[in-house]
Design an enzyme around this catalytic site. Structure first.
Site, PDB file in Angstrom:
ATOM      1  N   HIS A 136       0.782  -1.239   0.000  1.00 26.59           N
ATOM      2  CA  HIS A 136       0.000   0.000   0.000  1.00 26.59           C
ATOM      3  C   HIS A 136       0.817   1.294   0.000  1.00 26.59           C
ATOM      4  O   HIS A 136       0.436   2.267  -0.652  1.00 26.59           O
ATOM      5  CB  HIS A 136      -0.933   0.021   1.215  1.00 26.59           C
ATOM      6  N   GLU A 177      -7.155  -3.188  -3.622  1.00 27.10           N
ATOM      7  CA  GLU A 177      -6.592  -4.476  -3.228  1.00 27.10           C
ATOM      8  C   GLU A 177      -6.271  -5.385  -4.410  1.00 27.10           C
ATOM      9  O   GLU A 177      -5.179  -5.941  -4.474  1.00 27.10           O
ATOM     10  CB  GLU A 177      -7.533  -5.198  -2.262  1.00 27.10           C
ATOM     11  N   SER A 196       1.733  -7.553  -3.337  1.00 23.31           N
ATOM     12  CA  SER A 196       2.455  -8.209  -2.247  1.00 23.31           C
ATOM     13  C   SER A 196       2.385  -9.734  -2.316  1.00 23.31           C
ATOM     14  O   SER A 196       2.882 -10.411  -1.415  1.00 23.31           O
ATOM     15  CB  SER A 196       1.903  -7.739  -0.897  1.00 23.31           C
TER      16      SER A 196
END
Length: 252
Positions: A136, A177, A196
């Site tokens: 983020h 996301e 990620s």
């Protein structure tokens, strides 16, 4: 890969977001914890080259996440706040919806105060500090995205109060996301959940069996998602500008 963000069931008795802030406890991280961060950082950064939006890579360089193990939030904030006015705070786990979106509205991002074990390098049910920081924070260094995220936080607070929490959660999921975007004619990763994830990042772009639909705010709020497995469907925005406009605008 993580299938949840700092988001939990609505609670009419939820206190202010400050009640969820804890000490990062950076000094308690072990040498193995820091080595785990370095392993995750190195392999993910190699994987994302050519696969993620340029703003992420630019932000990654600006906030200095590589080398030296898990970032200390005070030092990270010293780099991030002058860039966009955002700062990170440590939390112990999932934060209720009202508090989470109130944090975003205050230009505050919650960071889990733990990191996965070596046995969990590729998958963890609850987001840890690698997902939260690496996934983020680089995008929060971009002033345009940072401003839109703050507005989206306010939209989320208002949506939950109006009984539209599901809509704002879906828009968050399909952009921040797990969103994809077209950039310079190529399909690129946008979402932190993909940024990620070692296993899902390449799969989201390259697996021919995965469904990819055009993103609009209307399609996002109408499209359910999986939080317990790799995604069978991704929404693809026409541009970064389309995503920023969606986050900055009213909820459909």
């Amino acid at each position: 890969m993580f299938k949840e963000f700092h988001h939990a069931a609505a609670d009419p008795l939820v206190p202010g977001w400050q009640a969820y802030v804890v000490d990062q406890g950076w000094g308690r991280f072990s040498s193995e914890d820091h080595e785990t961060w370095d392993i995750l950082y190195a392999r993910q950064t190699r994987l994302l080259e050519g696969r993620i939006v340029r703003r992420f890579l630019d932000g990654l360089a600006l906030v200095g996440l590589g080398g030296g193990g898990i970032p200390e939030l005070a030092r990270l904030n010293a780099l991030l706040e002058p860039l966009s006015g955002w700062r990170c705070v440590a939390v112990a786990g999932l934060v209720p919806d009202e508090a989470f979106f109130a944090m975003l509205a205050a230009r505050v991002f919650p960071i889990g105060n733990f990191i996965r074990t070596r046995a969990e390098l590729d998958y963890l049910e609850e987001p840890d500090c690698f997902h939260d920081i690496y996934g983020h924070v680089p995008m929060l260094a971009d002033r345009q995205v940072a401003n839109a995220m703050q507005q989206f936080g306010q939209t989320g607070v208002e949506a939950i109060a109006a009984g539209q929490g599901d809509k704002v959660a879906r828009l968050y999921w399909h952009t921040i996301e797990f969103g994809l975007v077209r950039e310079e004619g190529e399909l690129r990763i946008l979402g932190a959940g993909l940024a990620s994830s070692f296993g899902e990042a390449a799969k989201s772009l390259e697996d021919p069996q995965i469904e990819r639909r055009r993103f609009t705010p209307q399609s996002a709020v109408a499209t359910p998602y999986r939080h317990d497995a790799m995604q069978p469907l991704y929404l693809v925005a026409d541009s970064m500008e389309a995503v920023v406009e969606a986050l900055d605008g009213p909820l459909p």
